[in-house]
Design a protein around this motif. Structure first.
Motif, mmCIF file in Angstrom:
data_model
loop_
_atom_site.group_PDB
_atom_site.id
_atom_site.type_symbol
_atom_site.label_atom_id
_atom_site.label_comp_id
_atom_site.label_asym_id
_atom_site.label_seq_id
_atom_site.Cartn_x
_atom_site.Cartn_y
_atom_site.Cartn_z
ATOM 1 N N ALA A 99 0.808 -1.331 0.024
ATOM 2 C CA ALA A 99 0.003 -0.009 -0.129
ATOM 3 C C ALA A 99 0.924 1.296 -0.059
ATOM 4 N N GLU A 100 2.023 1.161 0.843
ATOM 5 C CA GLU A 100 2.812 2.739 0.791
ATOM 6 C C GLU A 100 3.531 2.600 -0.761
ATOM 7 N N THR A 152 0.852 -0.464 -8.829
ATOM 8 C CA THR A 152 1.127 -1.568 -8.009
ATOM 9 C C THR A 152 2.649 -2.100 -7.854
ATOM 10 N N ILE A 153 2.926 -2.433 -6.434
ATOM 11 C CA ILE A 153 4.271 -2.894 -6.273
ATOM 12 C C ILE A 153 4.734 -4.184 -7.262
ATOM 13 N N PRO A 154 5.768 -4.016 -7.700
ATOM 14 C CA PRO A 154 6.162 -5.507 -8.538
ATOM 15 C C PRO A 154 6.458 -6.586 -7.689
ATOM 16 N N ALA A 203 9.087 -8.982 -2.875
ATOM 17 C CA ALA A 203 9.810 -9.964 -2.147
ATOM 18 C C ALA A 203 10.934 -9.611 -1.326
ATOM 19 N N LYS A 204 11.904 -8.721 -2.166
ATOM 20 C CA LYS A 204 13.003 -8.113 -1.631
ATOM 21 C C LYS A 204 12.895 -7.411 -0.418
ATOM 22 N N VAL A 220 1.414 -11.404 -10.493
ATOM 23 C CA VAL A 220 1.441 -10.997 -12.008
ATOM 24 C C VAL A 220 2.217 -9.752 -12.044
ATOM 25 N N ASP A 221 3.594 -9.625 -12.909
ATOM 26 C CA ASP A 221 4.139 -8.371 -13.191
ATOM 27 C C ASP A 221 3.755 -7.895 -14.557
ATOM 28 N N ASP A 222 3.685 -6.802 -14.748
ATOM 29 C CA ASP A 222 3.078 -6.310 -16.034
ATOM 30 C C ASP A 222 4.331 -6.569 -17.061
ATOM 31 N N GLU A 223 5.476 -6.319 -16.613
ATOM 32 C CA GLU A 223 6.720 -6.805 -17.531
ATOM 33 C C GLU A 223 7.317 -8.167 -17.632
#
Length: 155
Positions: A7-8, A16-18, A23-24, A51-54
């Motif tokens: 959220a931050e 949205t956060i990848p 994870a990192k 699911v990541d956009d890239e």
């Protein structure tokens, strides 16, 4: 804490956060806790799926020591090694699997590791599907249909 971090990130950067970034971040937070014995969580593992956009669908496993690794398929828990061995034998074929085949492989893995057959009301199956990463929980009837399909292929 993962929800807070996500959220931050969205508030700061507007998207949205990848999955690999989350994870990192979670691994970094977990690693700080290993520096003092009184705060060290024992035997905790976090599996992040998204699911990541890239990069498309991703699975990351974060442990309490601060390690995070990408996986194509993974397991966690009491019989983790047996489940990972089961998945490693099939990883070459899994890239071409449909959603149904993937769900059936996961159910077969669970059945193989636990050494038992299931009924539709005894397990819950959730999946992340599509480019938008929509999470769905299969109904009891859908799980039963997968179990029947597995039984038909075994026969």
């Amino acid at each position: 804490r993962a929800r807070y971090e996500a959220a931050e990130y969205k508030y700061k950067y507007g998207y949205t956060i990848p999955v690999h970034v989350l994870a990192k971040r979670i691994a970094d937070i977990a690693q700080v806790n290993t520096q003092s014995a009184s705060m060290r969580p024992l035997a905790t593992v976090c599996i992040l799926i998204g699911v990541d956009d890239e990069k498309g669908p991703q699975v990351f496993k974060v442990d309490c020591a601060g390690h995070f690794l990408p996986f194509f398929g993974t397991a966690s828990g009491a019989k983790e090694q047996e489940a990972v061995n089961f998945l490693e034998k099939r990883v070459g074929d899994m890239k071409g699997y449909s959603a149904d085949e993937t769900v059936r492989t996961a159910i077969m893995c669970l059945g193989s590791v636990l050494g038992s057959d299931f009924r539709g009301n005894e397990i819950e199956v959730g999946m992340v599907e599509g480019k938008n990463g929509r999470f769905t929980v299969l109904t009891e009837e859908q799980v039963e249909a997968h179990l029947n399909a597995i039984a038909d292929t075994d026969a």
